[in-house]
Design an enzyme around this catalytic site. Structure first.
Site, PDB file in Angstrom:
ATOM      1  N   ARG A   1      34.183  49.194  42.388  1.00  0.00           N
ATOM      2  CA  ARG A   1      32.988  48.684  41.692  1.00  0.00           C
ATOM      3  C   ARG A   1      31.735  49.420  42.177  1.00  0.00           C
ATOM      4  O   ARG A   1      30.821  49.683  41.393  1.00  0.00           O
ATOM      5  CB  ARG A   1      32.832  47.169  41.933  1.00  0.00           C
ATOM      6  CG  ARG A   1      33.771  46.329  41.097  1.00  0.00           C
ATOM      7  CD  ARG A   1      33.401  44.855  41.145  1.00  0.00           C
ATOM      8  NE  ARG A   1      33.779  44.194  42.382  1.00  0.00           N
ATOM      9  CZ  ARG A   1      34.954  43.606  42.598  1.00  0.00           C
ATOM     10  NH1 ARG A   1      35.876  43.600  41.656  1.00  0.00           N
ATOM     11  NH2 ARG A   1      35.216  43.016  43.750  1.00  0.00           N
TER      12      ARG A   1
ATOM     13  N   ASP B   1      37.523  40.550  27.472  1.00  0.00           N
ATOM     14  CA  ASP B   1      38.700  39.978  28.152  1.00  0.00           C
ATOM     15  C   ASP B   1      39.291  38.894  27.263  1.00  0.00           C
ATOM     16  O   ASP B   1      38.565  38.218  26.523  1.00  0.00           O
ATOM     17  CB  ASP B   1      38.304  39.385  29.510  1.00  0.00           C
ATOM     18  CG  ASP B   1      39.519  39.172  30.412  1.00  0.00           C
ATOM     19  OD1 ASP B   1      39.732  40.004  31.324  1.00  0.00           O
ATOM     20  OD2 ASP B   1      40.260  38.183  30.195  1.00  0.00           O
TER      21      ASP B   1
ATOM     22  N   ASN C   1      41.174  40.510  22.420  1.00  0.00           N
ATOM     23  CA  ASN C   1      42.249  41.369  22.878  1.00  0.00           C
ATOM     24  C   ASN C   1      41.697  42.794  23.031  1.00  0.00           C
ATOM     25  O   ASN C   1      41.149  43.357  22.079  1.00  0.00           O
ATOM     26  CB  ASN C   1      43.379  41.325  21.842  1.00  0.00           C
ATOM     27  CG  ASN C   1      44.603  42.063  22.347  1.00  0.00           C
ATOM     28  OD1 ASN C   1      44.509  43.109  22.993  1.00  0.00           O
ATOM     29  ND2 ASN C   1      45.758  41.499  22.061  1.00  0.00           N
ATOM     30  N   ALA C   2      41.838  43.361  24.201  1.00  0.00           N
ATOM     31  CA  ALA C   2      41.252  44.680  24.465  1.00  0.00           C
ATOM     32  C   ALA C   2      41.893  45.768  23.596  1.00  0.00           C
ATOM     33  O   ALA C   2      41.221  46.716  23.195  1.00  0.00           O
ATOM     34  CB  ALA C   2      41.394  45.037  25.941  1.00  0.00           C
TER      35      ALA C   2
ATOM     36  N   ASP D   1      40.887  48.196  33.250  1.00  0.00           N
ATOM     37  CA  ASP D   1      41.544  47.586  34.417  1.00  0.00           C
ATOM     38  C   ASP D   1      42.494  46.490  33.937  1.00  0.00           C
ATOM     39  O   ASP D   1      42.259  45.302  34.180  1.00  0.00           O
ATOM     40  CB  ASP D   1      40.484  47.021  35.374  1.00  0.00           C
ATOM     41  CG  ASP D   1      41.108  46.477  36.653  1.00  0.00           C
ATOM     42  OD1 ASP D   1      42.250  46.851  36.977  1.00  0.00           O
ATOM     43  OD2 ASP D   1      40.446  45.662  37.328  1.00  0.00           O
TER      44      ASP D   1
ATOM     45  N   CYS E   1      47.526  48.448  38.354  1.00  0.00           N
ATOM     46  CA  CYS E   1      47.938  47.727  39.562  1.00  0.00           C
ATOM     47  C   CYS E   1      49.446  47.489  39.563  1.00  0.00           C
ATOM     48  O   CYS E   1      49.941  46.703  40.359  1.00  0.00           O
ATOM     49  CB  CYS E   1      47.165  46.417  39.705  1.00  0.00           C
ATOM     50  SG  CYS E   1      47.361  45.331  38.301  1.00  0.00           S
TER      51      CYS E   1
HETATM   52  N1  SAH Z   1      38.449  44.258  36.176  1.00  0.00           N
HETATM   53  C1  SAH Z   1      38.553  42.918  36.661  1.00  0.00           C
HETATM   54  C2  SAH Z   1      39.988  42.469  36.857  1.00  0.00           C
HETATM   55  C3  SAH Z   1      40.875  42.573  35.636  1.00  0.00           C
HETATM   56  S1  SAH Z   1      42.373  41.707  35.770  1.00  0.00           S
HETATM   57  C4  SAH Z   1      37.738  42.782  37.950  1.00  0.00           C
HETATM   58  O1  SAH Z   1      37.479  43.785  38.633  1.00  0.00           O
HETATM   59  O2  SAH Z   1      37.381  41.660  38.289  1.00  0.00           O
HETATM   60  C5  SAH Z   1      43.062  41.845  34.208  1.00  0.00           C
HETATM   61  C6  SAH Z   1      42.385  41.017  33.129  1.00  0.00           C
HETATM   62  O3  SAH Z   1      42.971  41.363  31.886  1.00  0.00           O
HETATM   63  C7  SAH Z   1      42.509  39.509  33.237  1.00  0.00           C
HETATM   64  O4  SAH Z   1      41.228  38.959  33.325  1.00  0.00           O
HETATM   65  C8  SAH Z   1      43.204  39.073  31.947  1.00  0.00           C
HETATM   66  O5  SAH Z   1      42.632  37.890  31.402  1.00  0.00           O
HETATM   67  C9  SAH Z   1      42.902  40.221  31.044  1.00  0.00           C
HETATM   68  N2  SAH Z   1      43.828  40.481  29.933  1.00  0.00           N
HETATM   69  C10 SAH Z   1      45.174  40.447  29.912  1.00  0.00           C
HETATM   70  N3  SAH Z   1      45.648  40.888  28.733  1.00  0.00           N
HETATM   71  C11 SAH Z   1      44.568  41.218  27.982  1.00  0.00           C
HETATM   72  C12 SAH Z   1      44.384  41.746  26.672  1.00  0.00           C
HETATM   73  N4  SAH Z   1      45.429  42.036  25.890  1.00  0.00           N
HETATM   74  N5  SAH Z   1      43.122  41.970  26.247  1.00  0.00           N
HETATM   75  C13 SAH Z   1      42.057  41.697  27.023  1.00  0.00           C
HETATM   76  N6  SAH Z   1      42.175  41.203  28.267  1.00  0.00           N
HETATM   77  C14 SAH Z   1      43.410  40.954  28.741  1.00  0.00           C
END
Ligand code: SAH
Length: 391
Positions: free
Chosen positions: A207, A245, A273-274, A294, A334
Site C-alpha cells: 500500500r 468489491d 463483480n470486478a 488484488d 495470494c
Molecule cells: N485489496 C484488499 C484486499 C482484497 S481481498 C486490501 O488490501 O485490503 C479480496 C476481495 O475480493 C474481498 O474483499 C472480496 O470481497 C472480493 N471479491 C471476491 N470476488 C470478487 C469479485 N468477483 N468481484 C469483486 N470483488 C470480489
C-alpha cells in the site's frame, strides 16, 4: 511416551528446516495421544528429530514445535511468543496494526495473532494449538497487555483438524469495529465480521508503494475490500479513485474510512463483480493511470490450478487494456499454489494478448511481519508485481 517414527528417508524435510510431517510419512505410532498432543518425533532408525503436535486426523499430521528435548510448557511458549513479538517489532515501526505471530513462520504452528491498536485478534488453526489455548491466552495477555482478545476461530482450515468453528471474545469485551492508523491514514476495521482477522495486514508495505505511485493518476482498485489500496492511492494524491468489491459490507467500510480521512470527494466505491466492471470499463474505452488487482485466492489446491491461471489471466489482460500510456498495473496473487514464476508467465501471456509492453518495475511479496521461513515455501504466498507500460 507418545512417539511417532517416520518412514525411512522421510526425515529430510525436517532436517532442511521445514516443520511439517505428512500422515503418509509416519511409519509407526507408539502410545498415541489425543489429537494435537505433543509427541517425540524420531527417524526410522530411532534418532530424535524434535517434538511436534500430532493430529493423525489431519493430512499434515505433525507440526514441529522444537528440535530440542525440552519441556514444552508455559515457559517455552512465553519464550516463543516474546521472540515473535520482538521480530514483529523489528520489522514494523510506529504502526497501529501488525501481525505479531504468523504461525509456522514464527515457530508457533497453527497460531495467528494480529494486533489492531489495543485489541488482539487470535486464530487457532490446529488441534495442537487448541490444546494449549489457555496457556497461549495467558502468555499473550502478559506479553502484549492488550485491552481485549477476540478469537476468530471460524476459519475453515480448523475443519481439517476436526475442530469446530466459532468466534467471540476470548477475554475482555468491547466494540468489534475499531479505527486503526496506518501511516497518516485511518482505517475502519471490523474484527468480528471482516475477512481474515479484519484487515489485509499482509499488503501494508505494498500500500505504501501504491501511495508513492498514485500522484495525479486516475486509479481503479479492483477487489478493494475496505479500501486499503484505494485510500492509500487517494492519500498519495491520486486525481480520482474507483474501488470495486463484491461485498457491500466492505464497500460501506471503505466509504466510512474515505469520509474519516477527508478523501471522499475523490473516491467512489461500488459493490459489483470486478470481472464485470473491468469488461464494462473496456466497452466504454475508459483509461486509468493506475490499476490495482488484488483478487481472493482463485485456487486453494493443485487440482484447480489451470482454472485459476485462466482467471488471473483474464483480469490481468482486461486491466492491461485499460491502462493509459505510461500507466501502472499493481497486480497481486495470494494463491500459494501459483508461484512467482507461474505468476510472471501468466502476466507475460496476458501482456502478449493485450499487445502492451511492460517493465517489471518490481516483484514484491507480503509485508515483513509475515516472515518467510526459507525452508517452508508455503510461508511465502503473496506476489505483488508492479508493471509499467511504455505504450
Ligand atoms: N485489496 C484488499 C484486499 C482484497 S481481498 C486490501 O488490501 O485490503 C479480496 C476481495 O475480493 C474481498 O474483499 C472480496 O470481497 C472480493 N471479491 C471476491 N470476488 C470478487 C469479485 N468477483 N468481484 C469483486 N470483488 C470480489
Amino acid at each position: 511416551m507418545f512417539t511417532i517414527r517416520l518412514a525411512s528417508g522421510k526425515e529430510a524435510r525436517i532436517h532442511a528446516g521445514h516443520p511439517w510431517i505428512y500422515r503418509s510419512e509416519i511409519a509407526r505410532v507408539d502410545d498415541e495421544g489425543e489429537p494435537g498432543a505433543i509427541a517425540h518425533v524420531r527417524d526410522n532408525r530411532g534418532r530424535f528429530l524434535g517434538q511436534a503436535t500430532v493430529n493423525l486426523k489431519s493430512q499434515i499430521a505433525g507440526r514441529l514445535l522444537t528440535r530440542q528435548e525440552e519441556p514444552v510448557d508455559a515457559v517455552f511458549f512465553d519464550r516463543r511468543i516474546r521472540e515473535a513479538v520482538s521480530r514483529c517489532g523489528r520489522s514494523v515501526r510506529g504502526e497501529d496494526a501488525c501481525r505479531l505471530i504468523f504461525g509456522e513462520a514464527d515457530h508457533l504452528p497453527g497460531l495467528i495473532v494480529d494486533r489492531y491498536h489495543d485489541l488482539l485478534v487470535i486464530q487457532i488453526l490446529t488441534a495442537g494449538m487448541e490444546r494449549v489455548r489457555e496457556v497461549i491466552l495467558e502468555v499473550v495477555k502478559r506479553v502484549v497487555q492488550p485491552r481485549a482478545i477476540y478469537e476468530r476461530n471460524d476459519a475453515l482450515p480448523r475443519k481439517l483438524e476436526g475442530l469446530e468453528l466459532h468466534k467471540g471474545y476470548a477475554w475482555g469485551e468491547g466494540e468489534t469495529g475499531i479505527w486503526i492508523r496506518e501511516g497518516d491514514l485511518s482505517f475502519f476495521v471490523e474484527v468480528a465480521e471482516g475477512q481474515k482477522t479484519g484487515f489485509f495486514l499482509d499488503q501494508r508495505e505494498n500500500r505504501q508503494v501504491v501511495k508513492r505511485l498514485a500522484k495525479g493518476r486516475e486509479v481503479l482498485d479492483c477487489f478493494c475490500y475496505s479500501g486499503g489500496f484505494a485510500l492509500s492511492a487517494a492519500g498519495g494524491g491520486a486525481a480520482s479513485v474507483i474501488g470495486v468489491d463484491l461485498s457491500a459490507e466492505a464497500i460501506a467500510w471503505a466509504e466510512r474510512s474515505a469520509q474519516r480521512n477527508g478523501l471522499a470527494s475523490r473516491c467512489t466505491f461500488t459493490a459489483a463483480n470486478a470481472f464485470d466492471a473491468l469488461r464494462a470499463f473496456d466497452r466504454e474505452d475508459r483509461r486509468f493511470g493506475l490499476v490495482i488487482l488484488d483478487p481472493p485466492a482463485f485456487t486453494k489446491g493443485k487440482e484447480t490450478l489451470a482454472g485459476a491461471l485462466r482467471g488471473y489471466k483474464e483480469i490481468n489482460l482486461r486491466a492491461m487494456k485499460l491502462l493509459a500510456p505510461g500507466g501502472i498495473l499493481v497486480t497481486c496473487s495470494c494463491s500459494y499454489h501459483v508461484d512467482a514464476s507461474m505468476f510472471l508467465d501468466m502476466l507475460r501471456a496476458a501482456a502478449a494478448d493485450a499487445r502492451r509492453v511492460f517493465h517489471l518495475v518490481e516483484l514484491r511479496t507480503q509485508a515483513s511481519d509475515h516472515p518467510v521461513l526459507l525452508a517452508a515455501k508455503e510461508t511465502q504466498y503473496l506476489k505483488c508485481a508492479i508493471l509499467e507500460t511504455l505504450n
